[in-house]
Design a protein around this motif. Structure first.
Motif, short mmCIF file in Angstrom:
data_model
loop_
_atom_site.label_atom_id
_atom_site.label_comp_id
_atom_site.label_asym_id
_atom_site.label_seq_id
_atom_site.Cartn_x
_atom_site.Cartn_y
_atom_site.Cartn_z
N GLY A 20 0.82 -1.22 0.00
CA GLY A 20 0.00 0.00 0.00
C GLY A 20 0.85 1.26 0.00
N SER A 21 0.27 2.36 -0.48
CA SER A 21 0.98 3.65 -0.57
C SER A 21 1.55 4.09 0.78
N ALA A 22 0.78 3.84 1.86
CA ALA A 22 1.20 4.33 3.17
C ALA A 22 2.55 3.75 3.60
N SER A 58 2.56 -2.82 -6.61
CA SER A 58 2.94 -1.65 -5.83
C SER A 58 2.03 -0.45 -6.09
N SER A 59 1.44 0.07 -5.03
CA SER A 59 0.73 1.34 -5.10
C SER A 59 1.78 2.43 -4.90
N GLY A 60 1.33 3.66 -4.87
CA GLY A 60 2.23 4.75 -4.53
C GLY A 60 2.44 5.77 -5.63
N ALA A 61 1.98 5.46 -6.86
CA ALA A 61 2.22 6.39 -7.96
C ALA A 61 1.52 7.72 -7.71
N VAL A 62 0.29 7.65 -7.24
CA VAL A 62 -0.47 8.89 -7.03
C VAL A 62 0.16 9.68 -5.87
N ALA A 63 0.52 8.97 -4.80
CA ALA A 63 1.13 9.65 -3.65
C ALA A 63 2.43 10.34 -4.02
N ILE A 142 4.03 -4.53 -10.63
CA ILE A 142 2.76 -4.23 -11.30
C ILE A 142 2.02 -3.10 -10.59
N ASN A 143 1.40 -2.24 -11.36
CA ASN A 143 0.47 -1.24 -10.80
C ASN A 143 -0.68 -1.12 -11.78
N GLU A 144 -1.73 -0.46 -11.34
CA GLU A 144 -2.81 -0.18 -12.30
C GLU A 144 -2.32 0.90 -13.26
N ASN A 145 -2.78 0.81 -14.51
CA ASN A 145 -2.43 1.85 -15.49
C ASN A 145 -3.38 3.03 -15.27
N ASP A 146 -3.15 3.74 -14.15
CA ASP A 146 -4.07 4.78 -13.71
C ASP A 146 -4.27 5.87 -14.75
N THR A 147 -3.23 6.10 -15.54
CA THR A 147 -3.27 7.23 -16.46
C THR A 147 -4.30 7.05 -17.57
N PHE A 155 -9.69 -0.82 -11.77
CA PHE A 155 -9.70 -1.75 -10.64
C PHE A 155 -10.04 -0.92 -9.41
N GLY A 156 -9.44 0.29 -9.37
CA GLY A 156 -9.75 1.22 -8.28
C GLY A 156 -8.92 0.97 -7.04
N ASP A 157 -8.55 -0.22 -6.80
CA ASP A 157 -7.68 -0.48 -5.65
C ASP A 157 -6.76 -1.64 -6.01
N ASN A 158 -5.56 -1.55 -5.48
CA ASN A 158 -4.57 -2.55 -5.85
C ASN A 158 -4.76 -3.88 -5.13
N ASP A 159 -5.62 -3.91 -4.10
CA ASP A 159 -5.91 -5.19 -3.46
C ASP A 159 -6.58 -6.10 -4.48
N ASN A 218 -4.42 8.49 0.42
CA ASN A 218 -4.01 8.21 -0.96
C ASN A 218 -4.38 6.81 -1.42
N SER A 219 -4.45 5.87 -0.47
CA SER A 219 -4.77 4.51 -0.88
C SER A 219 -6.29 4.39 -0.90
N SER A 220 -6.77 3.57 -1.84
CA SER A 220 -8.21 3.47 -1.95
C SER A 220 -8.70 2.18 -1.32
N GLY A 221 -7.82 1.46 -0.66
CA GLY A 221 -8.17 0.16 -0.10
C GLY A 221 -8.91 0.25 1.22
N1 GLU Z 1 -2.71 2.64 -8.31
C1 GLU Z 1 -2.70 3.59 -7.25
C2 GLU Z 1 -1.32 4.22 -7.11
O1 GLU Z 1 -0.34 3.70 -7.56
C3 GLU Z 1 -3.04 3.01 -5.90
C4 GLU Z 1 -4.31 2.25 -5.77
C5 GLU Z 1 -4.42 1.68 -4.34
O2 GLU Z 1 -3.81 2.20 -3.43
O3 GLU Z 1 -5.08 0.68 -4.13
O4 GLU Z 1 -1.16 5.24 -6.52
#
Ligand code: GLU
Length: 376
Positions: A20-22, A58-63, A142-147, A155-159, A218-221
């Motif tokens: 998670g981003s945190a 891995s989350s964290g791109a938005v943060a 791997i991350n979501e292709n948020d862009t 997916f909205g959340d990486n879980d 920042n995390s949507s989980g």
């Molecule tokens: N894909 C988002 C990011 O990298 C995070 C989604 C999530 O935290 O579940 O920032």
């Protein structure tokens, strides 16, 4: 608990770690926690030495990107989030690359959208890419292709993304590392009598009710999406661990028995995948195979082009196709590695001739044994 379900992290053959981003950022929002990452890479190196394949979600791109683009605190609009993800993903992946380089581990970045795991053709491609990276000893990040994702098709959340990846590649273990050590009977931050749940063998309505509300930030989980992810993964044959990852070397600690919640798998990855292939698909063609191929398939081998006598129907690579004997008896079905047009060109030919016949080097098998199910 099924006899086949994973009992410890170090016994996993294919392990996904979702972060998670945190955990990835320090208290100074958006700054990557390199020391934490380095410690995690140490733990992963040990699992790999033990011959496990490891995949990171891995989350964290938005943060990270929020900081890089100097966006104000508070909720972001969709386009700001997408811009932040585009900016932040660079630094995020670079940090992973650096952490793994200390152990001479190779890595590669994969950005996925839901259609990459849900739609069969894309599924097959995404899966083959990850399989190839793993066979080359790399740790895919791997991350979501948020862009490019829109609100409706995220997916909205990486879980959930991690659970889908687990299902797609037949992982046997998924660790959801976050800032809570597991599942409680109620939210422990406002209910002091909340009890810790160390083991879940079935995700019942009672278990779901324990999840409470999604977390802010920042995390949507939050626990809701973790349970949702656990449902997807355990049904796909993958055990799920929810654990606190704040401390350095958390993976090693979890493996050593540190408190966490285990959701036990309800099948093995291969039976779950075969169930999915057998159950969920409408076949769009028929392959008739010779007696030699019938024998090969019955003994668990893949279907090679040489054994295919005739092909009917119009299909694309990744579609479901029925397999019949020359007496027109149905033998089973599976996902085909070639379109009907290309399959017709290579049917009856040796694998070594594929490139000359098609002008490209496709898969050796017409249908890989992992992608086919023989009727019981
Ligand atoms: N894909 C988002 C990011 O990298 C995070 C989604 C999530 O935290 O579940 O920032």
């Amino acid at each position: 608990m099924t006899g086949d379900s994973l009992e410890s992290l170090s016994s996993a053959k294919r392990l996904i770690i979702k972060i998670g981003s945190a955990l990835l950022t320090t208290d100074k929002a958006g700054e990557l926690n390199h020391a934490w990452l380095a410690a995690l890479a140490d733990d992963i190196a040990k699992f790999k030495q033990n011959d496990a394949e490891v995949i990171i979600v891995s989350s964290g791109a938005v943060a990270v990107g929020r900081q890089a683009l100097a966006l104000a605190d508070g909720p972001l609009r969709l386009e700001e989030k997408q811009a932040a993800a585009a900016a932040g993903q660079i630094g995020l992946f670079h940090a992973w690359q650096e952490a793994f380089a200390r152990h001479e581990m190779r890595t590669a970045q994969i950005l996925l959208t839901p259609s990459d795991t849900e739609e069969r053709r894309r599924h097959l491609n995404a899966r083959n890419t990850i399989e190839t990276l793993l066979s080359l000893g790399a740790v895919p990040v791997i991350n979501e292709n948020d862009t490019v994702a829109t609100e409706e098709i995220r997916f909205g959340d990486n879980d959930r993304l991690a659970a889908r990846v687990a299902q797609m590649i037949g992982a046997d273990g998924l660790v959801l590392l976050s800032d809570i050590d597991g599942l409680y009977s109620a939210d422990p931050s406002d209910d002091k009598s909340a009890e810790f749940i160390p083991d879940v063998t079935e995700i019942t309505a009672d278990i779901e009710a324990m999840a409470g509300e999604a977390a802010p930030g920042n995390s949507s989980g939050g626990m809701v999406t973790k349970i949702e992810a656990a449902k997807i993964a355990t049904r796909a044959g993958c055990a799920v661990v929810i654990a606190d990852g704040k401390e350095h070397h958390s993976l090693a600690a979890i493996d050593g028995g540190k408190r966490c919640t285990w959701f036990h798998a309800t099948a093995t990855p291969s039976t779950a995948r075969k169930r999915w292939i057998a159950g969920a698909l409408t076949p769009s063609g028929v392959l008739t195979i010779d007696d030699g191929a019938v024998k090969a398939l019955s003994s668990g081998k893949s279907l090679l082009p040489a054994g295919v006598v005739s092909i009917s129907g119009n299909f694309e690579r990744g579609d479901a196709v029925v397999i019949e004997t020359s007496e027109k008896d149905r033998l089973g079905c599976g996902l085909i590695a070639y379109s009907s047009k290309d399959a017709k060109l290579i049917a009856g030919h040796k694998t070594g001739e594929i490139e000359a016949l098609l002008g490209y080097r496709g898969r050796d098998e017409m249908m890989h044994r992992d992608d086919l199910v023989i009727d019981g």
